[in-house]
Design an enzyme around this catalytic site. Structure first.
Site, PDB file in Angstrom:
ATOM      1  N   LYS A 175       0.820  -1.087   0.208  1.00 12.31           N
ATOM      2  CA  LYS A 175       0.031   0.066  -0.046  1.00 12.31           C
ATOM      3  C   LYS A 175       1.071   1.139   0.095  1.00 12.31           C
ATOM      4  O   LYS A 175       1.603   1.405   0.860  1.00 12.31           O
ATOM      5  CB  LYS A 175      -0.979  -0.035   1.189  1.00 12.31           C
ATOM      6  CG  LYS A 175      -1.696   1.372   1.606  1.00 12.31           C
ATOM      7  CD  LYS A 175      -2.481   1.481   2.806  1.00 12.31           C
ATOM      8  CE  LYS A 175      -2.699   2.878   3.093  1.00 12.31           C
ATOM      9  NZ  LYS A 175      -3.354   3.085   4.375  1.00 12.31           N
ATOM     10  N   GLY A 202      -7.960   9.009  10.288  1.00 11.42           N
ATOM     11  CA  GLY A 202      -8.327   8.935  11.706  1.00 11.42           C
ATOM     12  C   GLY A 202      -9.283   9.928  12.432  1.00 11.42           C
ATOM     13  O   GLY A 202      -9.494   9.961  13.681  1.00 11.42           O
ATOM     14  N   ALA A 261      -9.439   5.250   4.733  1.00 10.85           N
ATOM     15  CA  ALA A 261      -9.265   6.399   5.910  1.00 10.85           C
ATOM     16  C   ALA A 261     -10.609   7.093   6.054  1.00 10.85           C
ATOM     17  O   ALA A 261     -11.524   7.225   5.196  1.00 10.85           O
ATOM     18  CB  ALA A 261      -8.262   7.415   5.300  1.00 10.85           C
ATOM     19  N   ASN A 278      -8.991   1.262  10.414  1.00 11.73           N
ATOM     20  CA  ASN A 278      -7.886   0.767  11.314  1.00 11.73           C
ATOM     21  C   ASN A 278      -8.250   1.532  12.643  1.00 11.73           C
ATOM     22  O   ASN A 278      -8.696   1.041  13.542  1.00 11.73           O
ATOM     23  CB  ASN A 278      -6.431   1.331  10.951  1.00 11.73           C
ATOM     24  CG  ASN A 278      -5.313   1.298  12.226  1.00 11.73           C
ATOM     25  OD1 ASN A 278      -5.594   0.542  13.124  1.00 11.73           O
ATOM     26  ND2 ASN A 278      -4.297   2.028  11.936  1.00 11.73           N
ATOM     27  N   THR A 279      -8.122   3.044  12.664  1.00 15.51           N
ATOM     28  CA  THR A 279      -8.531   3.897  13.761  1.00 15.51           C
ATOM     29  C   THR A 279      -9.748   3.586  14.582  1.00 15.51           C
ATOM     30  O   THR A 279      -9.886   3.134  15.867  1.00 15.51           O
ATOM     31  CB  THR A 279      -8.614   5.304  13.478  1.00 15.51           C
ATOM     32  OG1 THR A 279      -7.536   5.576  12.899  1.00 15.51           O
ATOM     33  CG2 THR A 279      -8.461   6.191  14.796  1.00 15.51           C
TER      34      THR A 279
END
Lengths: 369, 258
Positions: free
Chosen positions: B97, B158, B184, B206-207
């Site tokens: 990535k 995030g 994201a 992720n976050t």
């Protein structure tokens, strides 16, 4: 425009801000949407904002979690040499102090590096006093070459250098540079730095931007809290970090919040900062610059340091000795640059951070040079 | 009907990709993988500690997942290329990535440098997934450069703000001839489902998982939301009517005339 020029602009701005009427609504607005707004940062640093620390803490915690997750980066300083030709009245290395002067030989540098690497740490910060004779750029460069194979990031905290010198050291493997301005008030600066090249306020102030120009990946700054009115100093430190982020967008900017510690010369803080006030600075800074790295050193006592983790701190030193050769080479007679409060080993700090529900990070960069 | 997402010659059943930064404990990661049923996990090479097994995130990943190293920390194409090569040489496979970020304030990707890195790495045989701002022309060039998918951001990394770039992403989904993976900004399972309903090929999270009170349960919730959103897309939802179908139609007079 250099930060030297912006600084005088912000000092005039401080005079205006000091007259600002700070209401509850104004504080709440600053907490809610204060990122990247200098005036809001001032509001958060104000005495009036003291009553809102809890609300500020929730906001700071949320921002830190969002941008850094549940992680804390660990590093340790490695003191290479304490020879110094400056006379800074608050520093243990002051040329006038009759301390034992030492400088690590290259084989001692390797010994120290190996001892630190054995603790698992991958990020190291090398430090020297200012001495063209004992710790010139060539000496630092050789030390970097020796340490590089042991660590994924070698940063340095040494006297200010030219762009060319920074470039040379970055090529040799320096990943980042930390340089504290100590105090942003030029007049006070003159009174505290009695002799030596460090008397050149502007050369020091502009050093972080020279690191940026030289392509440094990380840039650290800080004011030694206690030397002058802390609200003004914290405000100007924030402006400096903001300037660096705007002008060198690729660099990771960090701010350290060192409080003045007792040292061998017995200097006392001129404007003491309480733990509560240190927390206020930390929270205000996190809200103002959500992405900035914030470092808290072992000057602060254990227990207190832990509480700061969830509130905005992203980097911590561990297994610290401020003495030259303090990791592997014997030197019990060295009192260090300043007294540290948190003497815990890397393993102990690792355990404590984990228990708090955070991941201690040893490696956060891969040397691609 | 079997529904697969094919990337780089691999058929994936799960359309949820998971990031590994920001977790409080690496031991959570295998549990998150199981709960989410993800088959692709991205790992920042900068965080991989090859010298210390207890600190090496790769050691915590189940063998069957595809490791997709990312170039976090790269400020330009050259650094991204070097990081990708190091990762492949270290045995992390040939997926990458690309993440080139030259702005540390908002962490927005640099499409120009990302394109350069994509071109170089695709030629070297990598399966390249570029993280990018959702710009149509840039996305088309990523396709020409040999990308295996494109990964536009839903909102800044995030932030958990969801699909703030929705309009642009819809254009990408309709125009780009490669899987569009929303990377994201997705902060809630409902937002992931929304992305899938729009026709996104997959999402990367992720976050939102790592910083949840219970990351494992949140991982499961994301897995379910992605799968539900995908099914809804395949099922072809009814068009959303802006105005009610009135009992006295405004154009009813037309019938009277005829």
């Amino acid at each position: 425009m250099s930060f030297y020029h912006e600084l005088s602009m912000y000092q005039r701005e401080v005079a205006r801000l000091q007259q600002l009427e700070i209401t509850e609504a104004r504080i709440r607005q600053a907490i809610d949407s204060g990122s990247y707004h200098p005036e809001d940062y001032w509001v958060l640093l104000s005495p009036e904002a003291d009553d809102y620390l809890e609300t500020m803490a929730w906001k700071a915690r949320e921002l830190t979690l969002q941008h850094f997750g549940k992680t804390v980066q660990l590093f340790t300083p490695l003191y290479l040499s304490n020879y110094c030709i400056n006379r800074c009245i608050y520093c243990g290395y002051n040329a006038g102090h009759g301390i034992t002067r030492r400088k690590l030989t290259f084989s001692e540098v390797e010994q120290e590096g190996r001892a630190i690497a054995a603790t698992g740490l991958k990020h190291i910060l090398i430090l020297t006093g200012e001495s063209p004779k004992h710790s010139p750029v060539d000496y630092i460069k050789r030390c970097v070459t020796i340490l590089r194979p042991y660590f994924s990031s070698v940063s340095m905290e040494v006297y200010p250098l030219s762009v060319e010198d920074y470039r040379e050291l970055i090529e040799a493997g320096i990943d980042g540079v930390t340089l504290f301005q100590e105090v942003y008030d030029e007049m006070v600066y003159g009174q505290l730095h009695l002799a030596g090249p460090k008397r050149d306020f502007r050369f020091r102030l502009e050093a972080p931007e020279r690191v940026g120009k030289a392509g440094g990946r990380t840039i650290g700054i800080g004011a030694l809290l206690g030397l002058h009115d802390w609200r003004v100093e914290a405000f100007l430190t924030g402006m400096h970090a903001n300037y660096l982020q705007q002008n060198f967008p690729g660099a990771e900017v960090s701010v350290s919040l060192p409080r003045l510690c007792p040292e061998v010369g017995g200097f006392q803080p001129i404007s003491p900062v309480s733990e509560r006030q240190l927390v206020q600075i930390l929270l205000a800074l996190r809200i103002f610059l959500p992405r900035v790295g914030i470092t808290i050193s072992t000057r602060e006592r254990q227990g207190f340091r832990e509480h700061l983790i969830g509130l905005g701190v992203t980097k911590m030193s561990a297994g610290v000795s401020t003495a030259v050769g303090g990791h592997a080479v014997h030197s019990e007679d060295d009192p260090g640059q300043f007294q540290i409060s948190d003497r815990r080993s890397v393993a102990e700090i690792y355990r404590v951070i984990s228990e708090l529900g955070y991941k201690p990070i040893f490696k956060d960069w891969h040397d691609v040079g | 009907m079997e529904d697969f997402l094919e990337i780089g010659g691999v058929r994936l059943r799960s359309r949820l990709l998971v990031g590994t930064g920001k977790f409080s404990d690496y031991r959570l990661i295998p549990k998150v993988v199981t709960a989410s049923q993800t088959e692709v996990v991205t790992v920042a090479l900068r965080r991989v500690d090859f010298d210390n097994p207890a600190e090496n995130m790769l050691e915590y990943l189940p063998k069957e997942v595809i490791v997709m190293p990312n170039t976090s920390g790269a400020r330009n194409a050259e650094e991204a290329v070097r990081i990708a090569r190091i990762a492949r040489a270290a045995g992390c496979g040939n997926w990458v990535k690309i993440e080139v970020i030259s702005d540390q304030r908002y962490l927005l990707p640099d499409n120009f440098e990302t394109l350069k890195a994509t071109e170089i790495l695709a030629k070297e045989g990598f399966v390249v997934l570029p993280y990018m701002s959702p710009d149509l022309m840039a996305a088309k060039r990523m396709v020409d450069a040999g990308a295996a998918a494109v990964m536009p951001l839903g909102s800044p990394i995030g932030t958990n703000r969801g699909l703030k770039t929705r309009e642009l992403i819809e254009i990408l989904i309709s125009e780009v001839k490669l899987p569009v993976i929303i990377d994201a900004g997705i902060g809630r399972p409902s937002q992931a489902a929304e992305a899938m309903e729009m026709g996104a090929a997959a999402v990367l999270v992720n976050t939102a998982i790592a910083t949840a009170e219970d990351p494992v349960m949140m991982a499961e919730a994301f897995g379910q939301a992605v799968s539900a959103g995908r099914k809804a897309f395949l099922a072809g939802p009814g068009a959303i009517q802006k105005y009610a179908v009135a009992s006295s139609p405004l154009t009813g007079f037309l019938q009277e005339i005829s």
